[in-house]
Design a protein around this motif. Structure first.
Motif, PDB file in Angstrom:
ATOM      1  N   GLU A   1      97.652 106.987 -28.425  1.00 42.27           N
ATOM      2  CA  GLU A   1      96.239 107.223 -28.177  1.00 42.27           C
ATOM      3  C   GLU A   1      95.669 105.962 -27.545  1.00 42.27           C
ATOM      4  N   LEU A   2      95.050 106.130 -26.370  1.00 42.12           N
ATOM      5  CA  LEU A   2      94.497 104.999 -25.637  1.00 42.12           C
ATOM      6  C   LEU A   2      92.971 105.120 -25.632  1.00 42.12           C
ATOM      7  N   PHE A   3      92.310 104.168 -26.268  1.00 39.52           N
ATOM      8  CA  PHE A   3      90.856 104.156 -26.394  1.00 39.52           C
ATOM      9  C   PHE A   3      90.264 103.267 -25.305  1.00 39.52           C
ATOM     10  N   PHE A   4      89.255 103.795 -24.596  1.00 40.20           N
ATOM     11  CA  PHE A   4      88.712 103.078 -23.445  1.00 40.20           C
ATOM     12  C   PHE A   4      87.280 103.509 -23.173  1.00 40.20           C
ATOM     13  N   ASP A   5      86.616 102.714 -22.349  1.00 45.67           N
ATOM     14  CA  ASP A   5      85.277 103.042 -21.866  1.00 45.67           C
ATOM     15  C   ASP A   5      85.232 102.691 -20.386  1.00 45.67           C
ATOM     16  N   TYR A   6      84.703 103.581 -19.576  1.00 44.44           N
ATOM     17  CA  TYR A   6      84.664 103.379 -18.133  1.00 44.44           C
ATOM     18  C   TYR A   6      83.799 102.201 -17.696  1.00 44.44           C
ATOM     19  N   ILE A   7      82.894 101.728 -18.535  1.00 48.73           N
ATOM     20  CA  ILE A   7      82.048 100.597 -18.137  1.00 48.73           C
ATOM     21  C   ILE A   7      82.553  99.269 -18.689  1.00 48.73           C
ATOM     22  N   CYS A   8      83.694  99.283 -19.337  1.00 50.10           N
ATOM     23  CA  CYS A   8      84.258  98.082 -19.950  1.00 50.10           C
ATOM     24  C   CYS A   8      85.196  97.375 -18.961  1.00 50.10           C
ATOM     25  N   PRO A   9      84.885  96.125 -18.602  1.00 45.26           N
ATOM     26  CA  PRO A   9      85.770  95.415 -17.660  1.00 45.26           C
ATOM     27  C   PRO A   9      87.178  95.189 -18.217  1.00 45.26           C
ATOM     28  N   TYR A  10      87.294  95.003 -19.523  1.00 43.16           N
ATOM     29  CA  TYR A  10      88.623  94.847 -20.122  1.00 43.16           C
ATOM     30  C   TYR A  10      89.418  96.147 -19.988  1.00 43.16           C
ATOM     31  N   CYS A  11      88.733  97.276 -20.134  1.00 40.88           N
ATOM     32  CA  CYS A  11      89.407  98.575 -19.994  1.00 40.88           C
ATOM     33  C   CYS A  11      89.862  98.796 -18.561  1.00 40.88           C
ATOM     34  N   TYR A  12      89.036  98.382 -17.622  1.00 38.41           N
ATOM     35  CA  TYR A  12      89.393  98.516 -16.211  1.00 38.41           C
ATOM     36  C   TYR A  12      90.673  97.736 -15.912  1.00 38.41           C
ATOM     37  N   ARG A  13      90.729  96.486 -16.335  1.00 42.85           N
ATOM     38  CA  ARG A  13      91.944  95.683 -16.159  1.00 42.85           C
ATOM     39  C   ARG A  13      93.100  96.269 -16.952  1.00 42.85           C
TER      40      ARG A  13
ATOM     41  N   HIS B   1      93.586  99.324 -17.885  1.00 44.98           N
ATOM     42  CA  HIS B   1      94.033 100.593 -17.318  1.00 44.98           C
ATOM     43  C   HIS B   1      95.077 100.351 -16.231  1.00 44.98           C
ATOM     44  N   ARG B   2      94.774  99.449 -15.328  1.00 47.09           N
ATOM     45  CA  ARG B   2      95.737  99.131 -14.258  1.00 47.09           C
ATOM     46  C   ARG B   2      97.034  98.577 -14.848  1.00 47.09           C
ATOM     47  N   MET B   3      96.909  97.687 -15.814  1.00 50.76           N
ATOM     48  CA  MET B   3      98.080  97.079 -16.445  1.00 50.76           C
ATOM     49  C   MET B   3      98.919  98.156 -17.154  1.00 50.76           C
ATOM     50  N   PHE B   4      98.253  99.046 -17.880  1.00 53.49           N
ATOM     51  CA  PHE B   4      98.951 100.103 -18.600  1.00 53.49           C
ATOM     52  C   PHE B   4      99.706 101.017 -17.631  1.00 53.49           C
ATOM     53  N   LEU B   5      99.049 101.387 -16.532  1.00 51.40           N
ATOM     54  CA  LEU B   5      99.704 102.266 -15.558  1.00 51.40           C
ATOM     55  C   LEU B   5     100.912 101.607 -14.909  1.00 51.40           C
ATOM     56  N   GLU B   6     100.899 100.284 -14.756  1.00 52.05           N
ATOM     57  CA  GLU B   6     102.062  99.571 -14.224  1.00 52.05           C
ATOM     58  C   GLU B   6     103.234  99.623 -15.204  1.00 52.05           C
ATOM     59  N   LEU B   7     102.926  99.603 -16.492  1.00 65.00           N
ATOM     60  CA  LEU B   7     103.976  99.602 -17.519  1.00 65.00           C
ATOM     61  C   LEU B   7     104.458 101.001 -17.894  1.00 65.00           C
ATOM     62  N   LEU B   8     103.623 101.997 -17.720  1.00 61.80           N
ATOM     63  CA  LEU B   8     103.923 103.357 -18.173  1.00 61.80           C
ATOM     64  C   LEU B   8     105.255 103.922 -17.653  1.00 61.80           C
TER      65      LEU B   8
ATOM     66  N   HIS C   1      90.395 108.880 -13.649  1.00 57.37           N
ATOM     67  CA  HIS C   1      90.227 107.566 -14.276  1.00 57.37           C
ATOM     68  C   HIS C   1      90.123 106.484 -13.203  1.00 57.37           C
ATOM     69  N   ARG C   2      91.059 106.486 -12.286  1.00 54.10           N
ATOM     70  CA  ARG C   2      91.078 105.475 -11.224  1.00 54.10           C
ATOM     71  C   ARG C   2      89.795 105.510 -10.403  1.00 54.10           C
ATOM     72  N   LEU C   3      89.387 106.704  -9.998  1.00 55.87           N
ATOM     73  CA  LEU C   3      88.197 106.835  -9.151  1.00 55.87           C
ATOM     74  C   LEU C   3      86.914 106.419  -9.871  1.00 55.87           C
ATOM     75  N   VAL C   4      86.794 106.750 -11.144  1.00 52.89           N
ATOM     76  CA  VAL C   4      85.589 106.358 -11.889  1.00 52.89           C
ATOM     77  C   VAL C   4      85.545 104.842 -12.056  1.00 52.89           C
ATOM     78  N   TYR C   5      86.660 104.242 -12.411  1.00 52.34           N
ATOM     79  CA  TYR C   5      86.692 102.770 -12.520  1.00 52.34           C
ATOM     80  C   TYR C   5      86.355 102.126 -11.173  1.00 52.34           C
ATOM     81  N   GLU C   6      86.962 102.609 -10.099  1.00 51.50           N
ATOM     82  CA  GLU C   6      86.687 102.048  -8.772  1.00 51.50           C
ATOM     83  C   GLU C   6      85.220 102.226  -8.393  1.00 51.50           C
ATOM     84  N   ALA C   7      84.671 103.406  -8.670  1.00 49.89           N
ATOM     85  CA  ALA C   7      83.267 103.661  -8.334  1.00 49.89           C
ATOM     86  C   ALA C   7      82.359 102.657  -9.036  1.00 49.89           C
ATOM     87  N   HIS C   8      82.626 102.420 -10.300  1.00 54.92           N
ATOM     88  CA  HIS C   8      81.783 101.519 -11.080  1.00 54.92           C
ATOM     89  C   HIS C   8      82.010 100.051 -10.722  1.00 54.92           C
TER      90      HIS C   8
END
Length: 175
Positions: free
Chosen positions: A4-16, A18-25, A72-79
């Motif tokens: 379970e991955l907990f996140f918020d689209y307005i959180c800069p740590y989540c944005y970073r 998210h990218r890191m997690f997708l690289e490892l997935l 997820h990617r598009l919402v983070y990029e938009a924000h």
């Protein structure tokens, strides 16, 4: 194993994160990810931007079989990269259309606050039930008849995000 991955689209740590997690997935092909959005600053808390509408959009896409990864990617990029208002339904409808959603049906669902209860439920689960300190946070959930309860968890804390090394170690220990 389920994560379970907990996140918020307005959180800069989540944005970073998210990218890191997708690289490892790709290193963990058997890992099932359950996306658990939760608001860092739910309404009526005063903040520069709320993420509840973007989260409702995620639930809509999840229900209709849209491309969540792209959303997820598009919402983070938009924000974070384009400075767009991700609480604006028209902005979100444009993003959702790129992920396979019918933009009119998407807009209707958000205008009706169809998933507002799920947003509140997600907030309660993250902040009250699990008592997370911050996002992003990652919770392992064992699967199978003999495996009950929750597994290990790692999360951001005291203004410090989960590092790549911490996440790599956490995921490696799930195997």
């Amino acid at each position: 194993m389920k994560l379970e991955l907990f996140f918020d689209y307005i959180c800069p740590y989540c944005y970073r994160g998210h990218r890191m997690f997708l690289e490892l997935l790709p290193l963990y092909p058997g890992l099932q990810v359950v996306w658990r959005p939760c608001e860092s600053h739910p309404r009526p808390e005063n903040t520069y931007r709320h993420s509840d509408m973007a989260i409702q959009g995620m639930y809509y896409l999840e229900e209709c079989g849209g491309d969540l990864s792209s959303y997820h990617r598009l919402v983070y990029e938009a924000h974070f990269e384009k400075g767009l208002d991700i609480s604006d339904c028209s902005v979100l409808a444009g993003l959702a259309a790129r992920c396979g959603a019918d933009s009119q049906a998407f807009t209707e669902a958000l205008d009706q606050n169809r998933y507002a209860g799920k947003v509140e439920e997600g907030n309660r689960y993250a902040w009250e039930t699990l008592r997370l300190n911050a996002v992003p946070s990652y919770l392992a959930v064992p699967e199978g008849p003999d495996l009950k309860g929750r597994g290990p968890m790692i999360g951001s804390r005291d203004g410090i995000p989960v590092t790549r090394r911490e996440l790599e170690q956490f995921l490696a220990n799930l195997k």
